[in-house]
Design a protein around this motif. Structure first.
Motif, mmCIF file in Angstrom:
data_model
loop_
_atom_site.group_PDB
_atom_site.id
_atom_site.type_symbol
_atom_site.label_atom_id
_atom_site.label_comp_id
_atom_site.label_asym_id
_atom_site.label_seq_id
_atom_site.Cartn_x
_atom_site.Cartn_y
_atom_site.Cartn_z
ATOM 1 N N ARG A 186 7.554 -4.103 0.465
ATOM 2 C CA ARG A 186 6.890 -3.610 1.693
ATOM 3 C C ARG A 186 7.227 -2.084 1.716
ATOM 4 N NH1 ARG A 186 8.546 -8.661 5.335
ATOM 5 N NH2 ARG A 186 10.380 -8.121 4.271
ATOM 6 N N GLU A 187 8.535 -1.640 1.238
ATOM 7 C CA GLU A 187 8.944 -0.212 1.506
ATOM 8 C C GLU A 187 8.451 0.552 0.501
ATOM 9 O OE1 GLU A 187 13.104 -0.742 0.850
ATOM 10 O OE2 GLU A 187 13.660 -1.823 2.546
ATOM 11 N N VAL A 188 7.680 0.279 -0.490
ATOM 12 C CA VAL A 188 7.187 1.167 -1.503
ATOM 13 C C VAL A 188 5.628 0.986 -1.666
ATOM 14 C CG1 VAL A 188 9.281 1.513 -2.781
ATOM 15 C CG2 VAL A 188 7.925 -0.277 -3.277
ATOM 16 N N ILE A 189 4.875 0.273 -0.796
ATOM 17 C CA ILE A 189 3.648 -0.179 -0.990
ATOM 18 C C ILE A 189 2.743 1.304 -0.991
ATOM 19 C CG2 ILE A 189 3.250 -0.627 1.515
ATOM 20 C CD1 ILE A 189 1.611 -2.348 -1.636
ATOM 21 N N ASP A 190 3.104 2.156 -0.030
ATOM 22 C CA ASP A 190 2.211 3.281 -0.053
ATOM 23 C C ASP A 190 2.349 4.082 -1.551
ATOM 24 O OD1 ASP A 190 1.166 3.362 2.589
ATOM 25 O OD2 ASP A 190 2.921 3.747 3.175
ATOM 26 N N ARG A 191 3.531 4.233 -1.908
ATOM 27 C CA ARG A 191 3.924 4.991 -3.220
ATOM 28 C C ARG A 191 3.269 3.945 -4.384
ATOM 29 N NH1 ARG A 191 8.439 4.566 -6.592
ATOM 30 N NH2 ARG A 191 9.813 3.818 -4.841
ATOM 31 N N LEU A 192 3.380 2.809 -4.172
ATOM 32 C CA LEU A 192 2.672 1.737 -5.283
ATOM 33 C C LEU A 192 1.314 1.926 -5.370
ATOM 34 C CD1 LEU A 192 2.927 -0.600 -7.391
ATOM 35 C CD2 LEU A 192 2.766 -2.057 -5.299
ATOM 36 N N SER A 193 0.558 1.858 -4.238
ATOM 37 C CA SER A 193 -0.968 2.083 -4.285
ATOM 38 C C SER A 193 -1.311 3.572 -4.849
ATOM 39 C CB SER A 193 -1.417 2.203 -2.643
ATOM 40 O OG SER A 193 -2.814 2.100 -2.687
ATOM 41 N N ALA A 194 -0.430 4.684 -4.364
ATOM 42 C CA ALA A 194 -0.845 5.894 -4.940
ATOM 43 C C ALA A 194 -0.752 6.077 -6.541
ATOM 44 C CB ALA A 194 -0.038 6.925 -4.454
ATOM 45 N N THR A 195 0.248 5.242 -6.917
ATOM 46 C CA THR A 195 0.407 5.258 -8.475
ATOM 47 C C THR A 195 -0.576 4.603 -9.268
ATOM 48 O OG1 THR A 195 2.647 5.570 -8.289
ATOM 49 C CG2 THR A 195 2.064 4.877 -10.420
ATOM 50 N N ALA A 196 -1.036 3.501 -8.548
ATOM 51 C CA ALA A 196 -1.898 2.452 -9.125
ATOM 52 C C ALA A 196 -3.491 3.101 -8.906
ATOM 53 C CB ALA A 196 -2.044 1.115 -8.589
ATOM 54 N N THR A 197 -3.682 4.146 -7.927
ATOM 55 C CA THR A 197 -4.887 4.627 -8.057
ATOM 56 C C THR A 197 -5.254 5.282 -9.341
ATOM 57 O OG1 THR A 197 -4.675 4.996 -5.583
ATOM 58 C CG2 THR A 197 -6.435 6.267 -6.799
ATOM 59 N N ARG A 198 -4.462 5.772 -10.102
ATOM 60 C CA ARG A 198 -4.788 6.232 -11.400
ATOM 61 C C ARG A 198 -5.565 5.175 -12.337
ATOM 62 N NH1 ARG A 198 -0.013 9.141 -10.307
ATOM 63 N NH2 ARG A 198 0.901 7.988 -11.771
ATOM 64 N N ALA A 199 -4.900 4.182 -12.397
ATOM 65 C CA ALA A 199 -5.292 3.210 -13.130
ATOM 66 C C ALA A 199 -6.341 2.411 -12.749
ATOM 67 C CB ALA A 199 -4.189 2.170 -13.362
ATOM 68 N N LEU A 200 -6.595 2.275 -11.468
ATOM 69 C CA LEU A 200 -7.598 1.342 -10.601
ATOM 70 C C LEU A 200 -7.951 2.222 -9.570
ATOM 71 C CD1 LEU A 200 -9.656 -0.922 -10.776
ATOM 72 C CD2 LEU A 200 -7.622 -2.337 -9.633
ATOM 73 N N PRO A 201 -8.941 3.090 -9.455
ATOM 74 C CA PRO A 201 -9.231 3.764 -8.066
ATOM 75 C C PRO A 201 -9.667 2.632 -7.014
ATOM 76 C CG PRO A 201 -10.523 4.834 -10.189
ATOM 77 C CD PRO A 201 -9.671 3.397 -10.391
ATOM 78 N N HIS A 202 -9.010 2.967 -5.722
ATOM 79 C CA HIS A 202 -9.276 2.134 -4.810
ATOM 80 C C HIS A 202 -8.724 2.988 -3.288
ATOM 81 C CE1 HIS A 202 -4.952 1.459 -5.464
ATOM 82 N NE2 HIS A 202 -4.604 1.405 -4.284
ATOM 83 N N ASP A 203 -9.087 2.560 -2.228
ATOM 84 C CA ASP A 203 -8.762 3.128 -1.162
ATOM 85 C C ASP A 203 -7.686 2.448 -0.348
ATOM 86 O OD1 ASP A 203 -10.798 5.218 -1.105
ATOM 87 O OD2 ASP A 203 -12.423 3.656 -0.640
ATOM 88 N N ARG A 204 -7.592 1.069 -0.465
ATOM 89 C CA ARG A 204 -6.542 0.477 0.343
ATOM 90 C C ARG A 204 -5.976 -0.583 -0.610
ATOM 91 N NH1 ARG A 204 -6.655 4.147 3.353
ATOM 92 N NH2 ARG A 204 -7.168 4.249 5.473
ATOM 93 N N LEU A 205 -4.659 -1.064 -0.352
ATOM 94 C CA LEU A 205 -3.902 -1.992 -1.411
ATOM 95 C C LEU A 205 -3.323 -3.111 -0.103
ATOM 96 C CD1 LEU A 205 -3.097 -3.442 -3.641
ATOM 97 C CD2 LEU A 205 -1.147 -2.017 -3.618
#
Length: 837
Positions: free
Chosen positions: A172-191
């Protein structure tokens, strides 16, 4: 994971199917190497997959089904709680049709949900079959080099998350950074990360990528539990058009499309990862492998966090247990010192005070069960004024359960009138644990407090330790009391032992245990054989004429065997009618027949651990023989009117005066039963072949009469001895005893002479036929009528009965027919004249 056909290819195939029938959905059912089946579905609102075991699939979707299979609306509604059927109903499907795709590996079926009502026409079926090659071609398409390269790049981008998540204890502490990194592999707006409740009915927002807004929100799950459990991925193209998604919180935030994957721990779905987009139809089949990899990484991070939480909780519990263990060890030492120093009733106050340092309480009571187990007596108490607790009370039903381990009552004011006295004294909560001796409940320990909800689960261990110590002392008190009672009973036992020994000796002499008198070679051979078979568990068969001492030998075998301390049960098979014989042998249940007012164990049960002697077994009816054969084979039987199978370990000794081979030839005796009985046969010689034993037997009988008669005979004359030695003895030893008993009465204390013997006239003896000899011809009834014997009418009747029995080889049925009597009438007269031993 099986390859997913491209969405544009699926859309084209759906359009071709819609040209034939109106479809609600289209997909493929493919066999997996683990025995389950992958069900891919494509419908106007998205794409998804379930993985199901064959037992949770419609028969029409089993890859091995017929070439063309149909499932109608009724079959769908009958299993509406399962994943596939629930989806079909939600999409307005009226029927499902499926076709096997030849040449596709693994086995695959094309299926279509049909909106049209009514059966498919033959023309439509033919046109649908024409789509099979086109559907099979979808699995022959190979991704282009560019597509494969792009997938590899995206998977590498997803793998870049591994270092970021490797040491994270709370995702839960890194969910924002995780979503930003994952966007390069799978574009999305929310995780979003959601966790399901145990019954999968709700989902709680565990983490999200918009600064944690809404974390902890509980949302109802609109999908059936079976669908969630089988789900592997799902794509929703437009939430605003989806009936189950249009009202969800994410849709209200502006989400239009989503790609979702389950989080599994073992075989159970416990949460989900949702990639959300504000754009409709933002996700395609190419995004599924990448999204699956990302969801697996997130699931791994969550499992690490859960493990860290568990380890921390375990450490806390370990520290708490260590502290509690130290307290319990100290408590054990104090209780041991106190309990071993005095009477338990007087020591409970001190025990309660020591225990209160670890388990605070205001009162304690020790109850002990009374015989019968329904009531308990107050053994000792502390903290309760005298007279406030009853000395004897009924045990509550919930405490009678053998599995009862403890009982905590947080508020005694709601417990009912049975605790009114304790409530009046100010007690508000209690803890009860059982007192067990040798694994069985012997009482209970009750600890009470003046505070409500004073006891917790952790207090149960302390209460059990106290109860165990009390159980040890209670057992000691019982042993002391039992020893005192044993000392008081030992004197009575000594007196009874002498009396029992005397009665046993008298009973032995009356029942013939010791009457194995005889010095002839043939009789010694019988005793030798009886001794040899007695040491085994082998079934013995005693053959010989009536009155030769078969029951005496049977009792001798029993006394010489390891079963001598067990019962010896004798049953005369000829003296009872067929129904009564079965009832006596096997027993019966209440209501088995008219007059059976209560259950009764049979002789087989009563002889368990001992010997069952079946006299005149040749007279047993064929139905009874069949039932008894099973007893010999399986050692199992059932009471009459019962269904419960009982076992017996009784040893069987049988006897007969009939020629069983002759009876088998005339279908009066079962051959298989004969061979089961004829394991160790002992042939008893008739008295006419034991002339050397006549006088010893005579002396033994006269000695027996001397103890029973007021004027015992003074002896027997030489003339009488010569007559006894010369007589042919058709009735054998039984006849000898009866003649001597009559003579002993007539001599009135004098010497027995020839006039007292009343021997019938001499005739030719008829020995018992050998089992291997041919059957003797029937004797005409007229020839069985003997000449009238001299003397009074009873003497004549007795002589006629003896003659008829001897001529019929002591077959009671034949003798009765020869005399013009029924078998029952013959038995009455035989008992009257002392001819039944």
């Amino acid at each position: 994971m099986l390859e997913i056909p491209r969405r544009d290819s699926l859309d084209a195939l759906t359009a071709a199917a819609d040209a034939v029938v109106t479809t609600s959905a289209l997909g493929f059912a493919r066999a997996r190497t683990d025995g389950r089946v992958s069900v891919l579905y494509s419908y106007p609102l998205g794409l998804g997959e379930w993985v199901l075991t064959p037992d949770l699939l419609p028969d029409a979707l089993l890859p091995s089904s017929d070439a063309f299979a149909v499932m109608d609306r009724a079959a769908v509604e009958a299993r509406r709680t399962r994943a596939v059927e629930a989806f079909l109903l939600d999409t307005g499907t009226h029927a499902l049709a499926s076709m096997r795709l030849p040449g596709v590996d693994p086995e695959t079926r094309l299926w279509m949900g049909l909106r049209d009502e009514g059966p498919l026409s033959s023309d439509r079926r033919r046109r649908l079959d024409e789509l099979v090659p086109r559907a099979a071609a979808l699995f022959g398409e190979s991704p282009s080099h560019e597509a494969l390269l792009q997938r590899l790049v995206r998977l590498e981008q997803a793998a870049a998350l591994i270092p970021a998540l490797a040491h994270v204890l709370d995702v839960r502490e890194v969910i924002d950074r995780l979503s930003a990194t994952a966007t390069r592999a799978l574009p999305h707006d929310r995780l979003f990360l959601n966790l399901f409740s145990d019954d999968l009915s709700t989902a709680t927002v565990y983490a999200r990528s918009d600064k944690g807004t809404g974390i902890g929100m509980v949302m109802p799950n609109p999908y059936p539990a079976a669908t969630i459990q089988a789900w592997t991925f799902s794509i929703v193209d437009d939430h605003t058009k989806h009936p189950m998604e249009r009202e969800t919180p994410s849709t209200k935030l502006g989400v239009r499309s989503s790609l979702r994957f389950p989080i599994r721990f073992g075989d159970r779905v416990c949460g989900g990862v949702a990639f959300l987009s504000f754009t409709p139809r933002a996700f395609s089949d190419a995004d599924v492998p990448v999204g699956r990899r990302l969801s697996e990484l997130v699931a791994s991070a969550i499992s690490h966090f859960r493990m860290a939480e568990r380890l921390a909780e375990q450490a806390r519990q370990t520290q708490e247990l260590q502290s509690r263990a130290t307290n319990l060890e100290l408590l054990d030492e104090l209780l041991t010192a106190v309990i071993d120093t005095g009477d338990l009733r007087e020591m409970l106050d001190r025990i309660s005070a020591i225990t209160a340092k670890v388990l605070p309480h205001a009162g304690a009571a020790l109850m002990v069960h009374l015989p019968g187990g329904r009531r308990a007596r107050l053994y000792a108490s502390s903290g309760f004024p005298a007279g406030t607790m009853p000395d004897v009370m009924e045990i509550p039903p919930e405490l009678l359960d053998p599995a009862w381990e403890y009982d905590i009552e947080d508020d005694l004011t709601t417990a009912g009138p049975q605790v009114a006295a304790g409530v009046g004294l100010g007690f508000r909560s209690r803890l009860r644990v059982p007192i067990r001796l040798e694994g069985a409940s012997a009482g209970g320990l009750m600890i009470a407090s003046r505070s409500p909800a004073a006891f917790k689960q952790a207090d149960i261990l302390v209460a059990r330790r106290v109860a165990d110590r009390l159980a040890v002392r209670l057992a000691h008190d019982r042993e002391v009391a039992a020893s005192r009672r044993a000392d008081e009973a030992s004197a009575r036992a000594a007196r009874l032992e002498a009396r029992v020994e005397a009665l046993t000796q008298e009973l032995d002499e009356r029942t013939g245990y010791r009457r194995v008198i005889g010095e002839s070679a043939s009789w010694k051979q019988v005793l030798t054989q009886a001794t040899q078979v007695a040491a085994t568990e082998t079934t013995a068969l005693l053959l010989g004429e009536s009155g030769t001492g078969k029951e005496v030998v049977a009792r001798f075998i029993h006394r010489a065997s390891k079963r001598s301390r067990g019962p010896f049960i004798a049953l005369n098979c000829a003296a009872l009618p067929d129904q009564l014989l079965e009832a006596e042998l096997f027993g019966y249940e209440r209501g088995a027949f008219t007059g059976a007012t209560q259950s009764k164990p049979g002789q087989l049960e009563q002889a368990s651990g001992g010997t069952l002697f079946l006299d005149e077994v040749g007279e047993m009816s064929l139905p009874a023989q069949a039932k008894f054969l099973r007893v010999l084979q399986e050692r199992e039987f059932q009471r009459l009117g019962g269904t419960r199978v009982l076992r017996t370990d009784a040893r069987i000794v049988a006897a007969t005066n009939r020629d069983l081979q002759h009876a088998i030839a005339h279908h009066h005796f079962r051959e298989d039963l004969f061979y089961r009985l004829n394991v160790f046969a002992i042939r008893l010689p008739p008295l006419r072949d034991r002339r050397d034993d006549v006088l010893p037997l005579t002396q033994a009988f006269l000695t027996e009469f001397g103890r029973a008669f007021a004027h015992p005979p003074a002896g027997i004359s030489r003339e009488a001895r010569d007559m006894l030695l010369a007589y042919h003895w058709p009735g054998n030893i039984r006849e000898l005893r009866n003649i001597l008993e009559r003579a002993a009465i007539l001599c009135d204390g004098g010497l027995i002479t020839g006039d007292h013997l009343s021997l019938p006239p001499a005739r030719t003896a008829v020995p018992l036929a050998s089992p291997l000899a041919p059957p003797a011809p029937e004797t005409p009834a007229a020839a069985l009528r003997p000449a009238a014997a001299p003397g009074d009418l009873p003497s004549v009747e007795r002589a006629m009965i003896e003659e008829a029995l001897a001529t019929a080889r002591f077959n009671k049925s034949k003798a009765a027919r020869a005399l013009g009597l029924t078998r029952h009438q013959l038995y009455i007269r035989m008992r009257r004249h002392g001819l039944v031993g």
